[in-house]
Design a protein around this motif. Structure first.
Motif, mmCIF file in Angstrom:
data_model
loop_
_atom_site.group_PDB
_atom_site.id
_atom_site.type_symbol
_atom_site.label_atom_id
_atom_site.label_comp_id
_atom_site.label_asym_id
_atom_site.label_seq_id
_atom_site.Cartn_x
_atom_site.Cartn_y
_atom_site.Cartn_z
ATOM 1 N N SER A 66 0.871 -1.170 0.000
ATOM 2 C CA SER A 66 0.000 0.000 0.000
ATOM 3 C C SER A 66 0.909 1.221 0.000
ATOM 4 O O SER A 66 2.116 1.107 0.241
ATOM 5 C CB SER A 66 -0.901 0.010 1.238
ATOM 6 N N CYS A 80 -7.683 6.886 -7.570
ATOM 7 C CA CYS A 80 -7.531 5.732 -6.690
ATOM 8 C C CYS A 80 -8.836 4.949 -6.738
ATOM 9 O O CYS A 80 -9.847 5.400 -6.194
ATOM 10 C CB CYS A 80 -7.207 6.170 -5.267
ATOM 11 N N VAL A 95 -3.411 4.794 -0.674
ATOM 12 C CA VAL A 95 -3.682 3.888 -1.785
ATOM 13 C C VAL A 95 -3.558 2.455 -1.255
ATOM 14 O O VAL A 95 -2.454 1.996 -0.971
ATOM 15 C CB VAL A 95 -2.681 4.114 -2.945
ATOM 16 N N THR A 99 -5.217 -1.932 -5.599
ATOM 17 C CA THR A 99 -6.134 -0.895 -6.074
ATOM 18 C C THR A 99 -5.470 -0.135 -7.224
ATOM 19 O O THR A 99 -4.348 0.349 -7.075
ATOM 20 C CB THR A 99 -6.470 0.093 -4.936
ATOM 21 N N HIS A 101 -4.402 2.817 -9.418
ATOM 22 C CA HIS A 101 -4.170 4.212 -9.040
ATOM 23 C C HIS A 101 -3.245 4.901 -10.035
ATOM 24 O O HIS A 101 -2.515 4.250 -10.768
ATOM 25 C CB HIS A 101 -3.597 4.313 -7.623
#
Length: 142
Positions: A66, A80, A95, A99, A101
């Protein structure tokens, strides 16, 4: 005549591996700007990222980390997941791993931010690119 000399003991910590013997962190150039690893340890890495005006990083995702982004100067447009937000000086975002982004500098001055990565694996090759302005596909560049 008697001379008195004073000695002082200082405790020093070893430098992190990202710091060279000259005491300067290594900077890596990218088409969109540059990043400098400031510190790295088990489960975390801290970078200074600079994005040139009008440039953006690839739309990407990481399986193993992350990221927290804190804007130092300039303006950041952050995508995001399904959200898009504009951030300025002293604002931040998170973030989550896995995910999609993207980071972009929509401004006219360089965007400078601090990125704190957390995860079990923090290698530059943990990048899945969905879209890239610089035609990079499977390489290890951000």
């Amino acid at each position: 005549m008697v001379q008195i000399s004073e000695t002082t003991q200082t405790n020093t910590l070893p430098l992190p591996p990202a710091i060279t013997s000259r005491g300067v962190a290594a900077t890596e150039l990218r088409p969109w700007g540059s990043f400098t690893v400031l510190e790295e340890g088990r489960g975390y890495k801290i970078k200074r990222i600079e994005v040139k005006p009008g440039h953006r990083l690839s739309l990407q995702m990481h399986h193993h980390r992350s990221e927290h982004w804190i804007v130092v100067s300039g303006t950041a447009r952050v995508v995001c997941g399904e959200k898009e937000v504009l951030l300025s000086n002293n604002q931040s975002t998170y973030v989550p791993q896995c995910t999609a982004h993207r980071l972009e500098n929509p401004g006219v001055i360089p965007l400078v931010l601090i990125e704190v990565q957390n995860g079990e694996y923090l290698g530059e090759d943990d990048i899945i690119r969905y879209q890239d302005d610089y035609a990079r596909t499977g390489d290890q560049s951000r």
